[in-house]
Design a protein around this motif. Structure first.
Motif, PDB file in Angstrom:
ATOM      1  N   LEU A  13      22.069   2.428  16.324  1.00 31.83           N
ATOM      2  CA  LEU A  13      21.935   2.936  17.687  1.00 31.83           C
ATOM      3  C   LEU A  13      21.408   4.360  17.691  1.00 31.83           C
ATOM      4  CD1 LEU A  13      25.151   1.538  19.388  1.00 31.83           C
ATOM      5  CD2 LEU A  13      22.810   0.777  19.701  1.00 31.83           C
ATOM      6  N   ALA A  14      21.853   5.169  16.770  1.00 31.05           N
ATOM      7  CA  ALA A  14      21.387   6.549  16.698  1.00 31.05           C
ATOM      8  C   ALA A  14      19.911   6.593  16.341  1.00 31.05           C
ATOM      9  CB  ALA A  14      22.207   7.328  15.671  1.00 31.05           C
ATOM     10  N   GLY A  15      19.460   5.706  15.510  1.00 35.99           N
ATOM     11  CA  GLY A  15      18.055   5.669  15.135  1.00 35.99           C
ATOM     12  C   GLY A  15      17.155   5.263  16.281  1.00 35.99           C
ATOM     13  N   SER A  16      17.647   4.415  17.166  1.00 35.31           N
ATOM     14  CA  SER A  16      16.826   3.992  18.292  1.00 35.31           C
ATOM     15  C   SER A  16      16.737   5.050  19.375  1.00 35.31           C
ATOM     16  CB  SER A  16      17.375   2.690  18.879  1.00 35.31           C
ATOM     17  OG  SER A  16      18.633   2.922  19.463  1.00 35.31           O
ATOM     18  N   CYS A  17      17.615   6.028  19.370  1.00 36.40           N
ATOM     19  CA  CYS A  17      17.600   7.078  20.382  1.00 36.40           C
ATOM     20  C   CYS A  17      16.662   8.223  20.025  1.00 36.40           C
ATOM     21  CB  CYS A  17      19.006   7.633  20.598  1.00 36.40           C
ATOM     22  SG  CYS A  17      20.135   6.428  21.290  1.00 36.40           S
ATOM     23  N   VAL A  18      16.215   8.275  18.802  1.00 32.23           N
ATOM     24  CA  VAL A  18      15.333   9.346  18.373  1.00 32.23           C
ATOM     25  C   VAL A  18      13.919   9.018  18.828  1.00 32.23           C
ATOM     26  CG1 VAL A  18      14.376  10.553  16.383  1.00 32.23           C
ATOM     27  CG2 VAL A  18      16.771   9.876  16.388  1.00 32.23           C
ATOM     28  N   ALA A  19      13.275   9.977  19.509  1.00 32.86           N
ATOM     29  CA  ALA A  19      11.908   9.776  19.968  1.00 32.86           C
ATOM     30  C   ALA A  19      11.064  10.970  19.544  1.00 32.86           C
ATOM     31  CB  ALA A  19      11.890   9.645  21.484  1.00 32.86           C
ATOM     32  N   ASP A  20       9.792  10.712  19.338  1.00 35.29           N
ATOM     33  CA  ASP A  20       8.885  11.797  19.002  1.00 35.29           C
ATOM     34  C   ASP A  20       8.620  12.630  20.250  1.00 35.29           C
ATOM     35  OD1 ASP A  20       8.646  11.000  16.390  1.00 35.29           O
ATOM     36  OD2 ASP A  20       6.930   9.703  16.799  1.00 35.29           O
ATOM     37  N   THR A  21       8.571  13.926  20.084  1.00 33.42           N
ATOM     38  CA  THR A  21       8.244  14.828  21.172  1.00 33.42           C
ATOM     39  C   THR A  21       7.024  15.631  20.759  1.00 33.42           C
ATOM     40  OG1 THR A  21      10.555  14.990  21.802  1.00 33.42           O
ATOM     41  CG2 THR A  21       9.092  16.674  22.656  1.00 33.42           C
TER      42      THR A  21
END
Length: 90
Positions: A13-21
């Motif tokens: 779940l933590a990995g899916s919340c990371v997005a490129d900015t």
């Protein structure tokens, strides 16, 4: 076993919340931050060409409200108005 499954679930779940900015420089020298690469989508909303005529917009809204009130009184569906674009100075 339960701790392993719980930690695996938490990690996924933590990995899916990371997005490129992406930090993109605008023509005026300011920066915007967005979730897509620079230049692939419009970074800034286009501003209206002129200041809108608020009196005309309010008139349109009042007329639209009166029309929809009379339509609902006879059991018809309300119609959508385009008062956001009325009276904008070009």
């Amino acid at each position: 076993m339960k701790v392993y499954i719980a930690s695996l679930l938490l990690w996924s779940l933590a990995g899916s919340c990371v997005a490129d900015t992406y930090k993109c420089e605008q023509p005026n020298g300011k920066y915007t931050y967005q979730n897509w690469p620079c230049g692939t989508k419009p970074e800034i909303e286009k501003k209206p060409k002129g200041k809108p005529d608020y009196v005309e917009a309010v008139k349109c809204g009042m007329q639209s409200g009166a029309v929809n009130l009379s339509r609902s009184a006879v059991g018809k569906k309300p119609v959508q108005s385009d008062c956001a674009n009325v009276g904008s100075a070009q």
